[in-house]
Motif scaffolding. Structure first.
Motif, PDB file in Angstrom:
ATOM      1  N   ARG A   4       0.854  -1.175   0.000  1.00  0.00           N
ATOM      2  CA  ARG A   4       0.000   0.000   0.000  1.00  0.00           C
ATOM      3  C   ARG A   4       0.898   1.236   0.000  1.00  0.00           C
ATOM      4  O   ARG A   4       1.888   1.279   0.715  1.00  0.00           O
ATOM      5  CB  ARG A   4      -0.887   0.032   1.253  1.00  0.00           C
ATOM      6  N   GLN A   6       0.698   5.459   0.391  1.00  0.00           N
ATOM      7  CA  GLN A   6      -0.131   6.590   0.758  1.00  0.00           C
ATOM      8  C   GLN A   6       0.642   7.887   0.554  1.00  0.00           C
ATOM      9  O   GLN A   6       1.765   8.033   1.016  1.00  0.00           O
ATOM     10  CB  GLN A   6      -0.560   6.491   2.242  1.00  0.00           C
ATOM     11  N   GLY A  62      -8.464  -0.132  -1.554  1.00  0.00           N
ATOM     12  CA  GLY A  62      -8.917   0.293  -0.235  1.00  0.00           C
ATOM     13  C   GLY A  62     -10.379  -0.067  -0.008  1.00  0.00           C
ATOM     14  O   GLY A  62     -10.763  -0.490   1.086  1.00  0.00           O
TER      15      GLY A  62
END
Length: 433
Positions: A4, A6, A62
């Motif tokens: 992931r 971000q 997500g």
């Protein structure tokens, strides 16, 4: 494993997330006659900008945590979700489904998953193979040769299918939830008891051999071990005083889903389990004790392979004789096969139980030893059957039965004959080694 990533800035999840939510909401609420327009509009919004595509990718993975997690909470399991996709959508949707299950699975350590859940993930080969979440959709499109619009459409179709699934009776804990009953510490996780490994190996050999008598002997030995395993589990539970019924789901799809469900019910009943068929979703729920469930799954799978092969051979012979290989013939064949297998399995279970009550015990290596008869056995088996019935009533308070019609006499006769030849028993109904 996929990672992931971000960060903020243009095209970040903050902008793509609401866009995905908007498109998905329109698709989920669209009536059937307005679905195509909703899909086209939503897919156009998601795929309009190449610069926005990485953020859409991250927003989708997500959202998988929410969409897939909701299904887990509603009683669905990995095999169930992919079965729905196979029945209603296309291979590209199935590949997406496996990836979204893998993405959601990053939240759960292996210790949070029960044995059968882990088995389903291994069978589906779930893996977060993409380099990071923003690169996922581009990598998937490259793998499957899709443009952004086609992929966005497939995403929305999949999420609509999952988003409209109703709650179903759970057959075990969702990831992170404690089990409803404590499993015995002696059972390895992951893995299975040694006797079940031997049963699995015997059935695999029975299915692969070209010699009917060898297959008969191998499957008969497997059936003996299944019965002994169930008896051993029942006596162990008396001592432990902490065993309780469990459940699992097995897919039962067309063609000929009704006789397949009948065959599964025959195997389950002979092993002190109950079956509830959810025809609309293509699966049966089997309720019983854990060791019995393992035996039912193994034996049903093997018998279905044998039944299908016998049906094809019999149909070919009928065709050469001038008769048609009709759907009615095949349906009647499998119904008769299931009915006859029920008779034979029930007799085999009664024979094995009588032997065990007399103190004759079958070892894992197939040899027999004489023990002191255990007076607890028959009451223990009766108590387990009663507990299974109570669990069925708890999980499914409203049940209806269904009749299966037979319209081809030749198919019925051929099916019973094939069941008599099925690799279970020797002559005169006796189990052979």
């Amino acid at each position: 494993m996929g990672k992931r990533r971000q960060h903020g800035g243009a095209g970040a999840n903050g902008s793509a997330g609401p866009l995905l939510d908007q498109a998905l909401r329109a698709v989920l609420t669209a009536p059937e006659d307005g679905l195509d327009l909703a899909l086209d509009t939503g897919a156009s919004l998601l795929a309009a900008s190449a610069g926005q595509w990485p953020a859409v990718s991250r927003a989708l993975l997500g959202h998988a945590d929410t969409a897939v997690g909701r299904c887990w909470s509603a009683g669905w399991r990995p095999a169930d979700l992919t079965r729905v996709v196979r029945r209603e959508l296309k291979p590209v949707h199935l590949a997406l489904a496996v990836d979204l299950i893998a993405a959601e699975g990053r939240r759960h350590p292996a210790a949070a998953l029960d044995r059968r859940w882990q088995e389903q993930l291994r069978e589906l080969e779930t893996e977060a193979w993409w380099p990071d979440d923003e690169a996922y959709l581009a990598a998937f499109a490259h793998r499957h040769r899709l443009d952004r619009f086609a992929l966005a459409t497939a995403v929305l179709e999949l999420l609509r299918t999952w988003g409209r699934l109703p709650p179903i009776a759970p057959v075990g804990p969702a990831p992170g939830q404690p089990p409803r009953v404590e499993h015995r510490a002696r059972r390895p996780v992951p893995g299975e008891p040694r006797m079940l490994s031997r049963i699995r190996a015997l059935l695999a050999k029975a299915e692969s051999t070209e010699y009917p008598e060898e297959a008969e002997a191998l499957t008969a030995k497997a059936q003996q071990l299944i019965a002994q395993h169930s008896i051993d589990e029942a006596l162990l539970a008396v001592s432990a005083d902490r065993d309780a019924p469990a459940s699992l789901r097995i897919g039962v799809d067309n063609p000929y889903e009704s006789p397949k469900a009948m065959l599964l019910d025959a195997v389950a009943a002979a092993n002190r389990c109950r079956v509830v068929w959810a025809k609309e979703f293509g699966f049966c729920t089997i309720i019983g004790f854990d060791g019995d469930l393992d035996g039912v799954e193994l034996l049903y799978t093997s018998l279905l392979v044998q039944a299908t092969a016998a049906m094809n051979r019999s149909g070919a012979r009928q065709h050469l004789d001038g008769a048609s290989r009709t759907k009615a013939f095949r349906q009647s064949f499998l119904v008769a096969y299931a009915a006859r297998i029920r008779e034979r399995l029930t007799a085999a279970t009664e024979q094995a139980t009588s032997a065990a009550a007399a103190g004759r015990h079958l070892r894992e290596d197939g040899t027999e030893e004489q023990l002191v008869p255990d007076e607890r056995l028959l009451p223990a088996l009766a108590a387990r059957s009663e507990a299974v019935d109570q669990e069925v009533g708890r999980m499914f308070p409203k049940l209806v039965s269904q009749r299966v019609r037979v319209s081809d006499g030749e198919g019925w006769a051929a099916g019973r004959a094939a069941a008599d030849r099925a690799a279970l028993h020797g002559r005169a109904g006796e189990i052979r080694g």
